[in-house]
Write a protein that holds these residues in place. Structure first.
Motif, PDB file in Angstrom:
ATOM      1  N   LEU A 140       0.839  -1.191   0.000  1.00 18.98           N
ATOM      2  CA  LEU A 140       0.000   0.000   0.000  1.00 18.98           C
ATOM      3  C   LEU A 140       0.877   1.245   0.000  1.00 18.98           C
ATOM      4  N   THR A 141       0.461   2.247  -0.742  1.00 15.22           N
ATOM      5  CA  THR A 141       1.141   3.537  -0.693  1.00 15.22           C
ATOM      6  C   THR A 141       0.882   4.184   0.669  1.00 15.22           C
ATOM      7  N   PRO A 142       1.687   5.198   1.048  1.00 18.47           N
ATOM      8  CA  PRO A 142       1.419   5.866   2.326  1.00 18.47           C
ATOM      9  C   PRO A 142      -0.001   6.408   2.436  1.00 18.47           C
ATOM     10  N   GLU A 143      -0.541   6.918   1.352  1.00 23.23           N
ATOM     11  CA  GLU A 143      -1.910   7.444   1.391  1.00 23.23           C
ATOM     12  C   GLU A 143      -2.921   6.314   1.574  1.00 23.23           C
ATOM     13  N   GLU A 144      -2.732   5.200   0.862  1.00 18.03           N
ATOM     14  CA  GLU A 144      -3.633   4.060   1.013  1.00 18.03           C
ATOM     15  C   GLU A 144      -3.532   3.471   2.419  1.00 18.03           C
ATOM     16  N   ALA A 145      -2.307   3.391   2.936  1.00 21.66           N
ATOM     17  CA  ALA A 145      -2.127   2.853   4.288  1.00 21.66           C
ATOM     18  C   ALA A 145      -2.821   3.734   5.315  1.00 21.66           C
ATOM     19  N   ARG A 146      -2.738   5.047   5.146  1.00 21.85           N
ATOM     20  CA  ARG A 146      -3.395   5.955   6.086  1.00 21.85           C
ATOM     21  C   ARG A 146      -4.899   5.773   6.059  1.00 21.85           C
ATOM     22  N   GLY A 147      -5.457   5.578   4.879  1.00 20.57           N
ATOM     23  CA  GLY A 147      -6.898   5.360   4.786  1.00 20.57           C
ATOM     24  C   GLY A 147      -7.322   4.019   5.360  1.00 20.57           C
ATOM     25  N   ALA A 148      -6.512   2.971   5.103  1.00 23.80           N
ATOM     26  CA  ALA A 148      -6.870   1.632   5.583  1.00 23.80           C
ATOM     27  C   ALA A 148      -6.811   1.533   7.097  1.00 23.80           C
ATOM     28  N   LEU A 149      -5.939   2.311   7.733  1.00 21.41           N
ATOM     29  CA  LEU A 149      -5.755   2.223   9.183  1.00 21.41           C
ATOM     30  C   LEU A 149      -6.460   3.344   9.940  1.00 21.41           C
ATOM     31  N   ALA A 150      -7.316   4.073   9.268  1.00 19.30           N
ATOM     32  CA  ALA A 150      -8.111   5.106   9.949  1.00 19.30           C
ATOM     33  C   ALA A 150      -9.291   4.424  10.634  1.00 19.30           C
ATOM     34  N   LEU A 151      -9.047   3.830  11.777  1.00 15.62           N
ATOM     35  CA  LEU A 151     -10.050   3.007  12.450  1.00 15.62           C
ATOM     36  C   LEU A 151     -10.969   3.797  13.368  1.00 15.62           C
ATOM     37  N   ALA A 152     -10.663   5.055  13.603  1.00 16.71           N
ATOM     38  CA  ALA A 152     -11.503   5.880  14.484  1.00 16.71           C
ATOM     39  C   ALA A 152     -11.659   7.254  13.848  1.00 16.71           C
ATOM     40  N   VAL A 153     -12.894   7.699  13.701  1.00 18.35           N
ATOM     41  CA  VAL A 153     -13.182   8.993  13.078  1.00 18.35           C
ATOM     42  C   VAL A 153     -12.596  10.117  13.927  1.00 18.35           C
ATOM     43  N   GLY A 154     -11.860  10.993  13.266  1.00 19.79           N
ATOM     44  CA  GLY A 154     -11.305  12.148  13.959  1.00 19.79           C
ATOM     45  C   GLY A 154     -10.009  11.890  14.694  1.00 19.79           C
ATOM     46  N   GLU A 155      -9.538  10.638  14.723  1.00 18.13           N
ATOM     47  CA  GLU A 155      -8.284  10.311  15.403  1.00 18.13           C
ATOM     48  C   GLU A 155      -7.149  10.213  14.387  1.00 18.13           C
ATOM     49  N   THR A 156      -5.935  10.492  14.825  1.00 15.29           N
ATOM     50  CA  THR A 156      -4.782  10.597  13.939  1.00 15.29           C
ATOM     51  C   THR A 156      -4.153   9.236  13.672  1.00 15.29           C
ATOM     52  N   VAL A 157      -3.842   8.990  12.404  1.00 12.38           N
ATOM     53  CA  VAL A 157      -3.030   7.851  12.001  1.00 12.38           C
ATOM     54  C   VAL A 157      -1.578   8.315  11.957  1.00 12.38           C
ATOM     55  N   VAL A 158      -0.684   7.586  12.632  1.00 18.85           N
ATOM     56  CA  VAL A 158       0.724   7.985  12.731  1.00 18.85           C
ATOM     57  C   VAL A 158       1.533   7.223  11.683  1.00 18.85           C
ATOM     58  N   GLN A 159       2.434   7.948  10.987  1.00 23.26           N
ATOM     59  CA  GLN A 159       3.251   7.321   9.959  1.00 23.26           C
ATOM     60  C   GLN A 159       4.718   7.729  10.104  1.00 23.26           C
ATOM     61  N   TRP A 160       5.613   6.779   9.779  1.00 22.42           N
ATOM     62  CA  TRP A 160       7.047   7.028   9.683  1.00 22.42           C
ATOM     63  C   TRP A 160       7.492   6.603   8.294  1.00 22.42           C
ATOM     64  N   ALA A 161       8.476   7.318   7.734  1.00 21.80           N
ATOM     65  CA  ALA A 161       8.981   6.993   6.404  1.00 21.80           C
ATOM     66  C   ALA A 161      10.272   6.191   6.443  1.00 21.80           C
ATOM     67  N   ARG A 162      11.058   6.291   7.512  1.00 20.40           N
ATOM     68  CA  ARG A 162      12.365   5.653   7.572  1.00 20.40           C
ATOM     69  C   ARG A 162      12.528   4.887   8.882  1.00 20.40           C
ATOM     70  N   PRO A 163      13.336   3.814   8.853  1.00 22.49           N
ATOM     71  CA  PRO A 163      14.049   3.232   7.703  1.00 22.49           C
ATOM     72  C   PRO A 163      13.151   2.415   6.783  1.00 22.49           C
ATOM     73  N   VAL A 164      11.997   1.990   7.287  1.00 16.49           N
ATOM     74  CA  VAL A 164      10.999   1.270   6.492  1.00 16.49           C
ATOM     75  C   VAL A 164       9.658   1.957   6.725  1.00 16.49           C
ATOM     76  N   PRO A 165       8.852   2.183   5.682  1.00 15.49           N
ATOM     77  CA  PRO A 165       7.537   2.810   5.899  1.00 15.49           C
ATOM     78  C   PRO A 165       6.732   2.072   6.957  1.00 15.49           C
TER      79      PRO A 165
END
Length: 350
Positions: free
Chosen positions: A18-43
């Motif tokens: 999944l792209t970072p955008e797709e991953a953020r959408g797939a893991l948005a499990l709670a409305v209004g809550e933040t999905v946390v992402q890191w780019a390094r060393p592995v997405p």
């Protein structure tokens, strides 16, 4: 303080990461809550943390000096009430984890309190009765698979069921798997693993870690640490679970590759490992500094990175040898064809 948890790890059923955008959408499990992402060393993507209210029992391990009585299967347990945290985690856009954890604390009140009391202490279970951290940790690890529900579950005898961290961990996984973005075509057929863990956070104790394989897909880990936030311990356990899964998945593909028997089958079996898995190894990347001793110990024995390096070198060498062998066979076929046509060049095909 005692912290316990469980993690389920598997390959996401999707033909590509999944792209970072797709991953953020797939893991948005709670409305209004933040999905946390890191780019390094592995997405890396983590869903919001969800809370699950439970009224359950925690099994007790054997009493000190009596290794055969009061075991987890014998029914000795303590009632606990509170909330369990859970989240979904995606590594490299490919590896999905459902993680559940909670801190177990000694009783502050002599009786069961209203839910408002426990909701004010998120991510904590408070025992009703005696609190023995080591016996609770041992009982929890040994009682794998005996839980029966997310929240309170009443047995026929009127009691409550054991804490089922496995069901809570699966809850987050099922939420992600229901997303329409997934095409349900994983690039590799692999299994899943379950890691059940317990950590005693006590600054007066020496730091220690024990990691054990239990059957083909289950693992247990026990930790003794200083005072560390429960979420940091959960993140370190998730980090270990990802890398244990990678070791298991690559070892399984090597076993299926028929090395030395059929070069074409070996190439077909191992090529997806190179395309989708080998770049995901980053041991300790999600582990806090306070818990780095865990990886230091595991790298000495059993030596996870040494095993990974040995396997990846074998995979790459087999692909190189297989490709060279197939190229040599192609050249032999071309030379034979030229001989059959009298050296007049390639035959004409319609």
């Amino acid at each position: 303080m005692l912290i316990v948890g469980e993690i389920h790890t598997a390959l996401l059923p999707h033909s590509r990461p999944l792209t970072p955008e797709e991953a953020r959408g797939a893991l948005a499990l709670a409305v209004g809550e933040t999905v946390v992402q890191w780019a390094r060393p592995v997405p890396h993507t983590a869903s919001p943390t969800l809370l699950h209210g439970v009224d359950c029992r925690l099994p007790l391990g054997p009493k000190p000096g009596n290794r055969h009585a009061d075991d987890a299967a014998g029914g000795s347990s303590v009632r606990a009430v509170g909330t369990v945290c859970s989240r979904a985690v995606l590594t490299g856009g490919h590896l999905l984890q459902g993680s559940a954890w909670t801190a177990v604390a000694p009783p502050q009140q002599p009786r069961r309190m209203p839910w408002s009391y426990y909701l004010a202490r998120p991510g904590t279970l408070e025992t009703i009765g005696n609190f023995e951290a080591r016996r609770l940790a041992e009982g929890y690890l040994l009682a794998d698979g005996q839980g029966k529900g997310l929240a309170r579950k009443v047995r026929h005898d009127g009691g409550t069921a054991l804490l089922d961290a496995a069901a809570i961990a699966r809850h987050s996984v099922h939420d992600v798997l229901s997303r329409p973005v997934l095409d349900q075509r994983p690039p590799i057929k692999t299994g899943s693993t379950r890691l059940r863990w317990a950590a005693i956070a006590d600054p007066g104790e020496g730091r220690a870690v024990a990691f054990r394989l239990v059957g083909n897909d289950r693992r247990r880990m026990s930790l003794v640490t200083g005072l560390v936030e429960p979420e940091q311990i959960a993140a370190a356990a998730e980090d270990l679970a990802v890398h244990d899964w990678l070791l298991s998945a690559v070892a399984a593909r090597i076993a299926l590759a028929k090395i030395g028997e059929d070069p074409r089958h070996t190439l077909r079996t191992l090529r997806p490992v190179v395309d989708h898995l080998l770049h995901l190894w980053s041991a300790g990347a999600r582990t806090s500094r306070d818990l780095e001793f865990m990886w230091d110990s595991l790298e000495r024995r059993p030596g996870l990175t040494r095993q990974w390096t040995t396997m990846t070198e074998r995979v790459r060498s087999q692909i190189d040898y297989g490709a060279a062998d197939l190229a040599a066979k192609m050249l032999d076929m071309m030379e034979e064809r030229q001989k059959q046509t009298g050296g007049a060049g390639e035959p004409h095909y319609r």
